[in-house]
Design a protein around this motif. Structure first.
Motif, short mmCIF file in Angstrom:
data_model
loop_
_atom_site.label_atom_id
_atom_site.label_comp_id
_atom_site.label_asym_id
_atom_site.label_seq_id
_atom_site.Cartn_x
_atom_site.Cartn_y
_atom_site.Cartn_z
N ILE A 183 19.48 16.01 -8.92
CA ILE A 183 20.94 16.23 -7.72
C ILE A 183 21.60 14.84 -7.55
O ILE A 183 20.64 13.75 -7.76
CB ILE A 183 20.72 16.35 -6.31
CG1 ILE A 183 20.58 18.25 -6.71
CG2 ILE A 183 21.36 15.74 -5.31
CD1 ILE A 183 19.52 18.68 -5.29
N HIS A 184 22.89 14.07 -8.24
CA HIS A 184 22.73 12.99 -7.78
C HIS A 184 22.71 12.16 -6.79
O HIS A 184 23.28 13.06 -5.71
CB HIS A 184 24.14 13.14 -8.62
CG HIS A 184 24.54 10.81 -8.64
ND1 HIS A 184 24.95 10.53 -7.71
CD2 HIS A 184 24.42 10.69 -10.25
CE1 HIS A 184 25.63 9.28 -7.70
NE2 HIS A 184 25.41 9.76 -9.52
N GLN A 244 14.89 1.45 -17.54
CA GLN A 244 13.45 1.79 -18.22
C GLN A 244 14.04 3.44 -18.60
O GLN A 244 14.65 3.84 -18.14
CB GLN A 244 12.39 2.15 -18.01
CG GLN A 244 11.90 0.64 -17.59
CD GLN A 244 10.06 0.67 -16.52
OE1 GLN A 244 9.70 1.51 -16.82
NE2 GLN A 244 10.48 0.15 -15.54
N PRO A 245 13.24 4.06 -19.79
CA PRO A 245 14.57 5.29 -19.80
C PRO A 245 13.66 6.45 -19.72
O PRO A 245 12.41 6.18 -18.53
CB PRO A 245 13.22 5.45 -21.20
CG PRO A 245 12.33 4.77 -22.21
CD PRO A 245 12.86 2.97 -20.95
N CYS A 246 14.50 7.29 -19.13
CA CYS A 246 14.23 8.44 -18.89
C CYS A 246 12.56 9.66 -18.84
O CYS A 246 12.65 9.72 -19.94
CB CYS A 246 15.49 9.29 -18.29
SG CYS A 246 14.86 10.98 -17.52
N ASN A 247 12.36 9.93 -18.42
CA ASN A 247 11.02 10.72 -19.07
C ASN A 247 11.33 11.66 -19.45
O ASN A 247 10.88 12.09 -20.59
CB ASN A 247 10.01 10.45 -17.73
CG ASN A 247 9.04 9.41 -17.10
OD1 ASN A 247 8.85 8.61 -17.74
ND2 ASN A 247 8.67 9.16 -15.88
N VAL A 248 12.31 12.51 -18.95
CA VAL A 248 13.09 13.44 -19.18
C VAL A 248 13.89 13.51 -21.07
O VAL A 248 13.68 13.96 -22.17
CB VAL A 248 13.43 14.19 -18.35
CG1 VAL A 248 14.25 15.56 -19.22
CG2 VAL A 248 12.39 15.03 -17.78
N HIS A 268 21.57 10.92 -17.07
CA HIS A 268 22.45 12.59 -17.87
C HIS A 268 21.30 13.72 -17.23
O HIS A 268 22.32 15.07 -16.57
CB HIS A 268 21.80 12.13 -18.68
CG HIS A 268 21.55 13.45 -20.00
ND1 HIS A 268 20.33 14.40 -19.79
CD2 HIS A 268 22.92 14.00 -20.87
CE1 HIS A 268 20.74 15.30 -20.49
NE2 HIS A 268 21.67 15.21 -20.93
N CYS A 269 20.28 13.40 -16.52
CA CYS A 269 19.84 14.28 -15.42
C CYS A 269 20.13 14.96 -14.10
O CYS A 269 19.74 15.85 -14.37
CB CYS A 269 18.23 13.93 -15.40
SG CYS A 269 17.08 13.83 -17.51
N GLN A 270 21.04 13.96 -13.62
CA GLN A 270 21.67 14.32 -12.69
C GLN A 270 22.82 14.90 -11.82
O GLN A 270 23.26 13.81 -12.39
CB GLN A 270 20.52 13.06 -11.24
CG GLN A 270 19.32 13.27 -11.23
CD GLN A 270 18.23 12.15 -10.28
OE1 GLN A 270 17.94 10.83 -10.99
NE2 GLN A 270 18.74 12.37 -9.00
N LYS A 271 23.23 15.00 -11.73
CA LYS A 271 24.54 16.10 -11.75
C LYS A 271 24.90 15.99 -10.66
O LYS A 271 24.34 16.50 -9.04
CB LYS A 271 25.08 16.34 -12.52
CG LYS A 271 24.95 15.97 -13.78
CD LYS A 271 25.75 14.73 -14.71
CE LYS A 271 25.38 15.09 -16.03
NZ LYS A 271 26.38 13.65 -16.55
#
Length: 271
Positions: A183-184, A244-248, A268-271
């Motif tokens: 969730i954003h 830093q890069p997202c772990n996913v 990208h992962c949180q909308k």
DNA sequence: AATCGCGCCTGACGGC
DNA sequence: TGCCGTCAGGCGCGAT
């Protein structure tokens, strides 16, 4: 900085040293904390046995027959158990000396913490009375968050950091839980679906439980009662990881300001 | 009623 | 080396 897992780590660390011990005296070196520390603590507590060591939100409650000490670690506070004759250092503001030769020592460089006393039920104290449910209790779930959020326009991150909604979710774990739930942080709390709140409630429980297991998160100055740091820092997915890069998905983590506080999320992962 | 911004306080850190 | 500005932040409170 102490959030619920750090406070719970502290509670578990000091409980075996305090329970059923007797307070010999209280040494107060600094009364100017978030609120003035009552100067009569020694008079109130000397000779009193410790009956219980509880946590409510981020408050620690040391209960004796005559009343309860209410402790809050603010953002730089820590508590250690030491031999009573250990020389105090600069920011060691309070000692609860026990008759067994040990003492509880409260340190707080930034002095955002609190030391208060109440003769009545501490849970009914002005500061604790209106607190929301414990996040690890059954009362705290997706349905609760969903219903509590209807009609609210505040961002979901600020919503879950509101201690009247739920206690113990501070800046670090709010960011981490929102990441786990996808969730954003800026989503309007009143418009999230029940399904998303189900996921968020589970994520909050998961991240808090994991952090307690790791002994909390040490960023600058948190140490457990034995002086060891918490190890949850190594498990942080977004907090403090701007760029830093997202772990996913490897997308760079973004940092934004929300309610005058840093928030971190994966776009990208949180909308 | 809900939300927003302030202020308390010190230490770490970067720039010069 | 040392000084100075900036940032970090839990949370109650007053203002809106």
């Amino acid at each position: 900085m102490p959030e619920l897992p750090e406070v719970e780590t502290t509670r578990r660390g000091i409980e075996p040293h305090l329970l059923r011990q007797t307070i010999k005296k209280v040494i107060l070196r600094q009364t100017r904390l978030r609120w003035p520390v009552p100067r009569n603590l020694n008079q109130k507590l000397a000779g009193q046995p410790v009956l219980a060591l509880q946590r409510r939100g981020k408050y620690l409650l040391v209960t004796t027959p005559r009343g309860s000490l209410i402790l809050h670690l603010g953002m730089s506070g820590s508590i250690r158990i030491l031999p009573a004759n250990t020389p105090p250092e600069k920011h060691d503001h309070l000692d609860i000396v026990l008759t067994n030769g040990q003492c509880l020592r409260f340190r707080d460089p930034r002095r955002f913490g609190a030391v208060l006393f109440t003769s009545a039920d501490p849970l009914q104290h002005k500061l604790l009375r209106h607190l929301g449910p414990e996040p690890l209790s059954r009362a705290f779930n997706g349905k609760y968050l969903y219903e509590e959020s209807r009609g609210r326009k505040v961002a979901v991150k600020l919503f879950i950091m509101n201690s009247k909604v739920v206690v113990g979710v501070g800046n670090i774990y709010a960011s981490e839980a929102l990441f786990l739930a996808g969730i954003h942080p800026k989503r309007i709390s009143g418009r999230l679906t029940l399904e998303r709140y189900d996921k968020l409630a589970r994520a909050i429980k998961k991240v808090l439980r994991a952090a307690i297991r790791q002994g909390g998160t040490t960023l600058r100055d948190f140490t457990a009662t034995d002086g060891k740091p918490g190890y949850f820092r190594q498990k942080l997915n977004v907090y403090g990881r701007a760029g830093q890069p997202c772990n996913v998905c490897s997308t760079p983590i973004r940092q934004i300001t929300l309610g005058q506080r840093s928030s971190y999320y994966c776009p990208h992962c949180q909308k």
